[in-house]
Design a protein around this motif. Structure first.
Motif, PDB file in Angstrom:
ATOM      1  N   THR A 147     -57.903  56.225  30.790  1.00  0.00           N
ATOM      2  CA  THR A 147     -57.694  55.911  29.365  1.00  0.00           C
ATOM      3  C   THR A 147     -59.038  55.663  28.705  1.00  0.00           C
ATOM      4  N   TRP A 148     -59.154  56.141  27.472  1.00  0.00           N
ATOM      5  CA  TRP A 148     -60.354  55.912  26.661  1.00  0.00           C
ATOM      6  C   TRP A 148     -59.893  55.593  25.252  1.00  0.00           C
ATOM      7  N   CYS A 149     -60.423  54.536  24.646  1.00  0.00           N
ATOM      8  CA  CYS A 149     -60.092  54.190  23.270  1.00  0.00           C
ATOM      9  C   CYS A 149     -61.356  53.766  22.521  1.00  0.00           C
ATOM     10  N   GLU A 150     -61.437  54.182  21.268  1.00  0.00           N
ATOM     11  CA  GLU A 150     -62.589  53.791  20.444  1.00  0.00           C
ATOM     12  C   GLU A 150     -62.201  53.889  18.975  1.00  0.00           C
ATOM     13  N   SER A 151     -62.714  52.961  18.180  1.00  0.00           N
ATOM     14  CA  SER A 151     -62.455  52.985  16.744  1.00  0.00           C
ATOM     15  C   SER A 151     -63.433  53.921  16.056  1.00  0.00           C
ATOM     16  N   VAL A 152     -62.907  54.738  15.183  1.00  0.00           N
ATOM     17  CA  VAL A 152     -63.718  55.610  14.337  1.00  0.00           C
ATOM     18  C   VAL A 152     -63.323  55.276  12.907  1.00  0.00           C
ATOM     19  N   GLY A 153     -64.154  54.469  12.252  1.00  0.00           N
ATOM     20  CA  GLY A 153     -63.762  53.963  10.940  1.00  0.00           C
ATOM     21  C   GLY A 153     -62.550  53.057  11.097  1.00  0.00           C
ATOM     22  N   LYS A 154     -61.530  53.288  10.315  1.00  0.00           N
ATOM     23  CA  LYS A 154     -60.306  52.488  10.387  1.00  0.00           C
ATOM     24  C   LYS A 154     -59.309  53.039  11.403  1.00  0.00           C
ATOM     25  N   GLU A 155     -59.612  54.188  11.978  1.00  0.00           N
ATOM     26  CA  GLU A 155     -58.702  54.819  12.942  1.00  0.00           C
ATOM     27  C   GLU A 155     -59.104  54.454  14.366  1.00  0.00           C
ATOM     28  N   GLU A 156     -58.109  54.245  15.219  1.00  0.00           N
ATOM     29  CA  GLU A 156     -58.358  54.046  16.643  1.00  0.00           C
ATOM     30  C   GLU A 156     -57.877  55.273  17.390  1.00  0.00           C
ATOM     31  N   ILE A 157     -58.790  55.922  18.089  1.00  0.00           N
ATOM     32  CA  ILE A 157     -58.471  57.136  18.834  1.00  0.00           C
ATOM     33  C   ILE A 157     -58.410  56.792  20.312  1.00  0.00           C
ATOM     34  N   CYS A 158     -57.336  57.209  20.974  1.00  0.00           N
ATOM     35  CA  CYS A 158     -57.172  56.972  22.400  1.00  0.00           C
ATOM     36  C   CYS A 158     -56.901  58.275  23.132  1.00  0.00           C
TER      37      CYS A 158
END
Length: 299
Positions: A147-158
């Motif tokens: 699993t990988w998660c990171e915030s890009v601006g207001k969006e959280e991409i996983c």
């Protein structure tokens, strides 16, 4: 006969064009092969040749999922530059196949990072060496295992890896706030799938992967699949994913029954449809049948 048909169809086309105004004719001839459909204010899908591309136009930068081929990815890049002055921030690959990664090279020098599952990167490197086209690749510089998660601006991409399926390196790419998930080739909508056993594909595991997806994502999630049959959309729902899961189960069941009945591989491949799954039509039925046969015989 084919020549006469071609000439007749060409004549009808030219006759139809003759009734168009100069402006309409110019628009007809200039109509791009690619299409963009916005899903909300910031996210959309790009379709042309190859696997479906998902993109996000954020205030902090642009995120792109998959890249088709060099010509097609350049079409996307040019269009996104018209829509935003922000830089490209991240390119994600759902898996390594060329119709999803060959266009990576167009992003060289534009995007700081390319992300994929660790097996996807290994597969891409292996295939490039085999085909001797390493100079045409832009490999992921960031990878993950589960699993990988990171915030890009207001969006959280996983990114989610649930196990071997279409290959041994397929990811679900989740945009949490938008509630949109790119499935890559983990889902084929009413189209017979390619099962890449050379890259660790496994149909039985694929079924389990889709069951994990069903438990992970909500019933309101919008899913973007890599490919769809003619007449079907690349934008799908959980019901479509369940239907594809059931299709894979019926492929294994049918081939298993045929093997028990003493049928040879050649006889099994003569099937024109999967019993219980009449919606899956068109070319390519031999691909899942072959994969299922090899998988069951290897047990």
């Amino acid at each position: 006969m084919q020549r006469r048909t071609f000439l007749r169809n060409s004549s009808l086309t030219l006759a139809g064009l003759a009734f168009l105004s100069n402006q309409t004719l110019a628009q007809f001839l200039a109509d791009p092969a690619w299409k963009i459909k916005m899903l909300n204010d910031t996210m959309g899908v790009f379709t042309e040749k190859g696997g479906t591309i998902l993109f996000m136009i954020g205030k902090e930068g642009l995120v792109v999922v998959d890249s088709q081929f060099p010509e097609q990815s350049q079409h996307l890049i040019d269009e996104l530059k018209k829509r935003s002055q922000q830089p490209f921030q991240l390119l994600i690959n759902t898996h390594h196949h060329g119709d999803h990664t060959a266009g990576n090279i167009s992003f060289k020098g534009l995007v700081p990072h390319v992300l994929a599952h660790e097996n996807s990167k290994s597969n891409q490197e292996r295939v490039a060496k085999e085909k001797k086209n390493e100079d045409q690749q832009l490999y992921p510089d960031h990878t993950y295992s589960t699993t990988w998660c990171e915030s890009v601006g207001k969006e959280e991409i996983c990114m989610h890896y649930f196990g071997a399926a279409h290959t041994n390196g397929d990811s679900f790419v989740q945009f949490k706030k938008a509630n949109i998930v790119h499935t890559g080739d983990l889902v084929f909508n009413r189209r017979h799938p390619f099962v890449d056993r050379s890259a660790g594909a496994n149909i039985a595991s694929w079924i389990q992967v889709l069951e994990k997806a069903d438990k992970t994502f909500s019933n309101k999630t919008t899913f973007i699949c890599g490919h769809a049959a003619d007449g079907y959309d690349i934008i799908v729902t959980k019901d479509d994913i369940k239907a594809f899961r059931d299709y894979l189960g019926k492929v294994l069941l049918f081939v298993g029954e045929q093997i028990k009945a003493g049928k040879t591989k050649e006889e099994i491949l003569k099937a024109t449809e999967i019993p219980g799954a009449p919606e899956w039509k068109g070319d390519g039925i031999e691909r899942p049948l072959t994969a299922a046969y090899e998988e069951l015989m290897a047990k």
